[in-house]
Design an enzyme around this catalytic site. Structure first.
Site, PDB file in Angstrom:
ATOM      1  N   TYR A 105       0.806  -1.212   0.000  1.00 41.36           N
ATOM      2  CA  TYR A 105       0.000   0.000   0.000  1.00 41.36           C
ATOM      3  C   TYR A 105       0.845   1.270   0.000  1.00 41.36           C
ATOM      4  CZ  TYR A 105      -4.068  -2.935   1.067  1.00 41.36           C
ATOM      5  OH  TYR A 105      -5.068  -3.881   1.038  1.00 41.36           O
ATOM      6  N   LYS A 161       3.377 -15.340   2.308  1.00 40.48           N
ATOM      7  CA  LYS A 161       3.321 -16.069   1.034  1.00 40.48           C
ATOM      8  C   LYS A 161       4.761 -16.325   0.589  1.00 40.48           C
ATOM      9  CE  LYS A 161       0.898 -17.873  -2.373  1.00 40.48           C
ATOM     10  NZ  LYS A 161       0.192 -19.162  -2.186  1.00 40.48           N
ATOM     11  N   ASP A 208      -3.188 -17.958   1.406  1.00 40.44           N
ATOM     12  CA  ASP A 208      -4.339 -18.602   0.773  1.00 40.44           C
ATOM     13  C   ASP A 208      -4.901 -19.702   1.666  1.00 40.44           C
ATOM     14  OD1 ASP A 208      -1.908 -19.846   0.345  1.00 40.44           O
ATOM     15  OD2 ASP A 208      -2.311 -20.404  -1.733  1.00 40.44           O
ATOM     16  N   ASP A 228      -5.448  -6.807   5.683  1.00 43.36           N
ATOM     17  CA  ASP A 228      -6.654  -6.132   5.219  1.00 43.36           C
ATOM     18  C   ASP A 228      -7.688  -7.151   4.765  1.00 43.36           C
ATOM     19  OD1 ASP A 228      -8.475  -4.304   4.274  1.00 43.36           O
ATOM     20  OD2 ASP A 228      -7.193  -3.487   2.708  1.00 43.36           O
ATOM     21  N   ASP A 283     -11.213  -8.889   7.131  1.00 46.96           N
ATOM     22  CA  ASP A 283     -12.600  -8.815   6.655  1.00 46.96           C
ATOM     23  C   ASP A 283     -13.223 -10.198   6.552  1.00 46.96           C
ATOM     24  OD1 ASP A 283     -12.639  -6.110   6.583  1.00 46.96           O
ATOM     25  OD2 ASP A 283     -12.585  -5.902   4.404  1.00 46.96           O
TER      26      ASP A 283
END
Length: 363
Positions: A142, A192, A224, A248, A252
């Site tokens: 980001y 990852k 994942d 992020d 959620d």
């Protein structure tokens, strides 16, 4: 002791409806623990664009930097979506995080017992769910440079850069380990590293930090798989620590295990204990002004403020207990009421907040 300075940023959408109830609780809780408050208000997000021409006015940033804590409602909405990326309301939130050096985001996903049926998963999978996601906030993709969209001979090309230094990884890892020590002693680091070198560094640094926390059981998981496991068997997790983008997304996913985004608070902390506290549900412009928004995430965010910035854990516990007792009584806003409504009463924003304040006064 000098007064605690708190900045209120109502923001956009349902923010101006829910934040005043958070302020009411803030004042009542401060009185309960004999804490003096100095409360100020400022603009951020879309309303700041409309009024000041930018999502984060300099006066707002300076007020936030002076404050001990910031309570934020929400930013954004469709009316500002056509603006250039760097002028949208969300840039105000990113600017606050950067300007306040808020590097650690704490996102609890707690399922209150009466809401077990509100989750999209079977009740037995989420009953007594209590997960804490620790997300790094100021690094990663980001904020990495270079970034942007450029015109090339073969067409447009978009670029974002995923970058972390060992210092950034170490400080967020220590927050994760510290939180795990205060809970069940289990920490899962999500990366990852099988395809991204930057997250191989993440894993290496987390392993190095683990040497200082012999009492914490550390595990690693690819992002994942972590997303899949959150849906398959969420109670296997206690504390999760991860980078900005993965955090992020996963927070959620975890949020929906609890039945509604309207139930989830968050805290974003600086190294010196200052923090920005906000619900995670967004501005929800489609229901703004209708007295139907759920104020509980905002009120729980106030509890996190007392816990992490003010060091008043007992008051925070009382706020959590007040919310739990109101839910036990059967009161529900539209986002958390069951289809059959058995034993439940549908109430609006104001009535739900009033009930929490009343329950808190009896703690």
């Amino acid at each position: 002791m000098s007064a605690r300075e708190v900045l209120i940023l109502a923001g956009d959408g349902i923010g101006p409806e829910i934040v005043p109830h958070g302020v009411r609780l803030l004042r009542q809780a401060a009185q309960a623990c004999d804490t003096e408050l100095d409360i100020h208000e400022a603009l951020v997000g879309g309303v700041a664009i409309d009024t000041e021409g930018q999502p984060l006015p300099e006066a707002t940033l300076q007020a936030a930097q002076r404050a001990d804590a910031v309570l934020l409602g929400a930013v954004g909405g469709p009316r500002w979506e056509d603006l250039p990326m760097n002028q949208r309301p969300e840039r105000g939130l990113l600017g606050l995080r950067s300007g306040l050096e808020l590097f650690a985001n704490l996102r609890p996903a707690i399922l209150f017992g009466p809401l077990a049926d509100a989750s999209s998963l079977k009740a037995e999978l989420v009953a007594d769910l209590d997960i804490l996601i620790v997300r790094e906030l100021t690094g990663g993709i980001y904020f990495g440079e270079p970034r942007g969209v450029e015109q090339t001979a073969s067409g447009r090309r978009g670029v974002n850069t995923y970058v972390y230094s060992d210092h950034e990884i170490e400080r967020i890892a220590r927050i994760g380990f510290d939180m795990a020590q205060k809970r069940s002693g289990r920490l899962c680091s999500v990366d990852k590293s099988n395809v991204l070198e930057v997250t191989q560094l993440w894993r290496d640094v987390v392993n190095e930090v683990a040497a200082d926390y012999a009492d914490v059981e550390l595990s690693h998981m690819y992002v994942d798989n972590a997303a899949m496991q959150l849906v398959r068997s969420p109670k296997q997790f206690d504390v999760i620590v991860t980078g900005n983008m993965f955090g992020d997304i996963l927070s959620d996913v975890a949020a929906m295990l609890t039945g509604s985004l309207g139930m989830l608070p968050s805290a974003s902390l600086a190294a010196d204990g200052r923090g920005l506290y906000e619900p995670v549900h967004g501005s929800a412009p489609d229901i703004a002004g209708q007295n139907v928004a759920n104020p509980l995430a905002t009120m729980l965010s106030v509890g996190m403020m007392f816990r992490y910035s003010f060091g008043e854990g007992e008051v925070a516990d009382h706020i959590d207990a007040a919310v739990s007792s109101v839910l036990d009584s059967g009161l529900r806003t539209a986002d958390i009421i069951s289809d059959d409504r058995h034993g439940q009463t549908l109430v609006g924003t104001d009535a739900m907040a009033d009930a929490v304040l009343s329950a808190f006064s009896k703690q």
